[in-house]
Design a protein around this motif. Structure first.
Motif, mmCIF file in Angstrom:
data_model
loop_
_atom_site.group_PDB
_atom_site.id
_atom_site.type_symbol
_atom_site.label_atom_id
_atom_site.label_comp_id
_atom_site.label_asym_id
_atom_site.label_seq_id
_atom_site.Cartn_x
_atom_site.Cartn_y
_atom_site.Cartn_z
ATOM 1 N N ILE A 243 164.603 -31.906 -59.000
ATOM 2 C CA ILE A 243 163.242 -31.554 -58.588
ATOM 3 C C ILE A 243 162.370 -31.808 -59.802
ATOM 4 N N LEU A 244 161.298 -32.578 -59.643
ATOM 5 C CA LEU A 244 160.430 -32.964 -60.757
ATOM 6 C C LEU A 244 159.002 -32.458 -60.540
ATOM 7 N N ILE A 245 158.461 -31.817 -61.557
ATOM 8 C CA ILE A 245 157.033 -31.494 -61.626
ATOM 9 C C ILE A 245 156.457 -32.324 -62.760
ATOM 10 N N LEU A 246 155.516 -33.208 -62.436
ATOM 11 C CA LEU A 246 155.035 -34.201 -63.397
ATOM 12 C C LEU A 246 154.212 -33.598 -64.541
ATOM 13 N N ASP A 247 153.568 -32.499 -64.314
ATOM 14 C CA ASP A 247 152.713 -31.871 -65.338
ATOM 15 C C ASP A 247 153.579 -31.363 -66.493
ATOM 16 N N LYS A 254 155.053 -23.372 -65.457
ATOM 17 C CA LYS A 254 154.961 -22.217 -64.566
ATOM 18 C C LYS A 254 155.396 -22.595 -63.145
ATOM 19 N N LYS A 255 154.982 -23.771 -62.704
ATOM 20 C CA LYS A 255 155.293 -24.216 -61.348
ATOM 21 C C LYS A 255 156.801 -24.446 -61.172
ATOM 22 N N ILE A 256 157.437 -25.075 -62.179
ATOM 23 C CA ILE A 256 158.872 -25.373 -62.047
ATOM 24 C C ILE A 256 159.687 -24.081 -62.038
ATOM 25 N N PHE A 257 159.250 -23.078 -62.806
ATOM 26 C CA PHE A 257 159.977 -21.811 -62.825
ATOM 27 C C PHE A 257 159.783 -21.038 -61.513
ATOM 28 N N GLU A 258 158.650 -21.242 -60.872
ATOM 29 C CA GLU A 258 158.450 -20.634 -59.552
ATOM 30 C C GLU A 258 159.434 -21.245 -58.543
ATOM 31 N N VAL A 259 159.593 -22.558 -58.638
ATOM 32 C CA VAL A 259 160.559 -23.240 -57.770
ATOM 33 C C VAL A 259 161.979 -22.759 -58.087
ATOM 34 N N TYR A 260 162.264 -22.613 -59.372
ATOM 35 C CA TYR A 260 163.593 -22.160 -59.811
ATOM 36 C C TYR A 260 163.913 -20.772 -59.244
ATOM 37 N N ASP A 261 162.922 -19.885 -59.277
ATOM 38 C CA ASP A 261 163.120 -18.522 -58.743
ATOM 39 C C ASP A 261 163.455 -18.582 -57.253
ATOM 40 N N LYS A 262 162.777 -19.457 -56.520
ATOM 41 C CA LYS A 262 163.055 -19.616 -55.092
ATOM 42 C C LYS A 262 164.461 -20.179 -54.868
ATOM 43 N N LEU A 263 164.865 -21.069 -55.782
ATOM 44 C CA LEU A 263 166.191 -21.676 -55.688
ATOM 45 C C LEU A 263 167.283 -20.630 -55.896
ATOM 46 N N SER A 315 170.862 -26.692 -62.976
ATOM 47 C CA SER A 315 170.436 -26.302 -64.324
ATOM 48 C C SER A 315 169.233 -25.378 -64.284
ATOM 49 N N LYS A 316 168.933 -24.773 -65.425
ATOM 50 C CA LYS A 316 167.651 -24.107 -65.610
ATOM 51 C C LYS A 316 166.587 -25.192 -65.803
ATOM 52 N N PRO A 317 165.328 -24.875 -65.619
ATOM 53 C CA PRO A 317 164.284 -25.891 -65.840
ATOM 54 C C PRO A 317 164.312 -26.416 -67.282
ATOM 55 N N PHE A 318 164.079 -27.722 -67.436
ATOM 56 C CA PHE A 318 164.007 -28.343 -68.760
ATOM 57 C C PHE A 318 162.960 -29.441 -68.727
ATOM 58 N N LYS A 319 162.558 -29.866 -69.893
ATOM 59 C CA LYS A 319 161.430 -30.803 -70.007
ATOM 60 C C LYS A 319 161.896 -32.146 -70.572
ATOM 61 N N THR A 320 161.366 -33.242 -70.000
ATOM 62 C CA THR A 320 161.498 -34.578 -70.581
ATOM 63 C C THR A 320 160.087 -35.142 -70.697
ATOM 64 N N ARG A 321 159.993 -36.382 -71.157
ATOM 65 C CA ARG A 321 158.662 -36.977 -71.283
ATOM 66 C C ARG A 321 158.022 -37.241 -69.918
ATOM 67 N N PHE A 322 158.824 -37.170 -68.864
ATOM 68 C CA PHE A 322 158.302 -37.415 -67.517
ATOM 69 C C PHE A 322 157.769 -36.144 -66.855
#
Length: 545
Positions: A243-247, A254-263, A315-322
């Protein structure tokens, strides 16, 4: 029809090109002798495929053999082998038939084993590059080589590889790029395995021990040195989804962690991916990315994906350049056994530039076998600036010879006339290698018995097809009066009394009639002598079996 005829030819005949002194003559046709060994080769070739005892009869097979040879002999008398269509097809077949002989099987076998090791084990390396143009002259090449040698000496003497790479490497990725804010890799390439790098680079990396620096080597990009940092077993490949959030800012976090909580609550990765992922290429598939190995994804993503131990875990949320990701492990694909992978690896090698290395290995062997003499005086034309404009009458000197074959300057000029992408001295080496292979291919009939047999079968089979077309098929379709007369004489053999009602069957019978009549004429006008004593021995031999 052509395929059928050629198949019949293969069944019936394989004319020997090589004299078999120990084998006695079985049959003589107009002075041309066929030995017992030649006939046995033909007869035994398809013996196991025949389940009809009558069809195995030696005497009948000999009669078919004689008929075939009579037809082929007439084809040559009619000079059907000079037809342009025949010549084109034979030339195409020769190239196909010669292809396996242009590969070094021992070299390929070793390459397959090497590639399997490199598939099972990945190497971590860094490099320094000094570029050379593809058409670089020897002077420029030497300059680049000396430069890389000096760089290597600095590192061997104790200087830090990464520091020297950042300072000297002509691979721009080694240094920071202020324009796009990219950090330099200081020569680090990370882990890679088979087929991820050009072949010479891969060879150098896997042939250098961990902690050591390779000797300078050349690829299409220039001269390199490689330092190997690690060698370890490959994890194989995995199937994953994300699951990718571009921001990339805190808003995206914040958005990716909201998705993670739902997951965590509903564990429905696929539905959440379809609903929230901003990766247009994968979201409609529930975030599925397909199968991939190391070196295919950016490092933070790869590390997160391959660190997951259990299929179905995420996985837990993590960040790349994307952007921000959550990755799920769908399935692990460990490296298969050698026996399971061998066929696939051979196919990959065949479709890669590595096959050129096999051909080069063949050429190098031939250079040691053949007597190749270069004429230094004639080679002086290579230094002329207007080499392609030299008149033909001034290009009659022998440039080099391969055994007893002389290659003139004129042939080389014809070769390079429309090849201007490489220096003349490079084109000369390419031309010489081509001539060596051409000489080898033309002499295969004298050096490789199986090649000679197979080629002769095809040549004669193709001639028979042309002859049958002329003598039987075309004649039967055009000779409507002859067909009608045949039907009238043999009407009692057919259920219907009308030609049109049984035309296919009647046409086939008429063709057989024409062929029998033709063979009778050929036999009548030929001197055929069968050595009955040798035939009896053959019959006795096969009856025992």
């Amino acid at each position: 029809m052509k395929i059928r005829i050629l198949s019949i030819c293969t069944l019936l005949i394989s004319i020997s090109v090589f004299s078999q002194k120990k084998s006695k003559t079985l049959v003589t046709i107009d002075g041309d002798k066929t030995t017992v060994a030649e006939f046995k080769r033909v007869y035994e070739k398809n013996l196991d495929a025949i389940d009809n005892e009558e069809a195995k009869d030696v005497t009948k097979n000999l009669e078919l053999f004689i008929n075939y040879k009579l037809k082929v002999k007439q084809a040559y008398q009619l000079k059907l082998d000079t037809l342009p269509s025949y010549k084109r097809e034979i030339e195409t077949y020769k190239n196909q038939l010669a292809a396996p002989y242009l590969q070094d099987t021992t070299f390929i076998d070793k390459m397959v084993k090497d590639i399997y090791f490199r598939t099972k084990n990945k190497v971590k390396a860094k490099h320094i590059l000094i570029r050379t143009a593809r058409d670089a002259r020897p002077k420029d090449t030497l300059e680049a080589y000396n430069k890389i040698v000096k760089i290597r000496n600095r590192i061997v003497a104790g200087e830090d590889f990464e520091k020297v790479a950042e300072e000297t490497s002509e691979d721009n990725s080694a240094r920071d790029n202020e324009k796009n804010g990219r950090k330099g890799n200081k020569g680090n390439l990370g882990y890679f395995d088979a087929f991820k790098m050009v072949a010479p680079f891969e060879d150098a990396a896997y042939n250098t021990k961990v902690g050591q620096v390779s000797k300078p080597f050349r690829t299409q990009f220039g001269y390199h040195i490689v330092k190997v940092d690690d060698l370890k077993p490959s994890e194989g490949e995995i199937e994953a989804a994300h699951i990718l959030i571009l921001d990339t800012t805190n808003v995206g976090k914040k958005k990716i962690f909201e998705v993670y909580d739902k997951l965590i609550i509903n564990n429905n990765f696929e539905e959440l991916a379809k609903q929230y992922s901003e990766d247009r290429g994968s979201k409609n598939r529930g975030g599925k990315l397909g199968k991939f190995g190391t070196g295919r994804m950016v490092k933070p993503f790869e590390d997160a994906a391959f660190s997951l131990q259990n299929e179905g875990s995420f996985s837990k949320p993590f960040k790349t350049r994307f952007g921000w990701h959550i990755v799920k492990l769908i399935k692990k694909h460990p490296i298969k056994s050698f026996n399971e992978l061998e066929k696939e690896l051979r196919k990959k090698i065949k479709n890669s530039a590595r096959m050129q290395m096999s051909e080069t290995a063949v050429i190098n062997k031939l250079k040691k076998t053949y007597k190749i003499v270069e004429n230094e005086s004639a080679k002086k034309i290579l230094d002329k600036k207007n080499i392609r404009a030299i008149p033909k009458d001034s290009l009659q000197e022998t440039l080099f010879s391969i055994n007893n074959k002389k290659i003139k300057q004129e042939a080389f000029i014809d070769y390079i006339r429309n090849r201007r992408h490489k220096p003349v001295f490079t084109l000369f080496d390419m031309f010489k290698n081509q001539e060596i292979l051409t000489y080898y291919k033309k002499n295969l009939v004298n050096t490789e018995p199986e090649y000679a047999y197979t080629l002769k079968e095809y040549e004669d089979g193709l001639l028979l097809f042309e002859l049958m077309q002329e003598k039987i098929w075309n004649k039967s379709s055009k000779d409507t009066l002859g067909l009608k007369n045949y039907f009238e004489k043999n009407k009692a053999n057919y259920n219907s009394k009308k030609l049109e009602d049984n035309k296919g069957e009647i046409m086939n019978d008429y063709q057989n009639y024409l062929e029998e009549k033709w063979i009778a004429d050929l036999r009548k006008n030929s001197r055929i002598k069968i050595r009955k004593r040798e035939l009896k021995k053959l019959i006795k031999h096969y009856n025992k079996k």
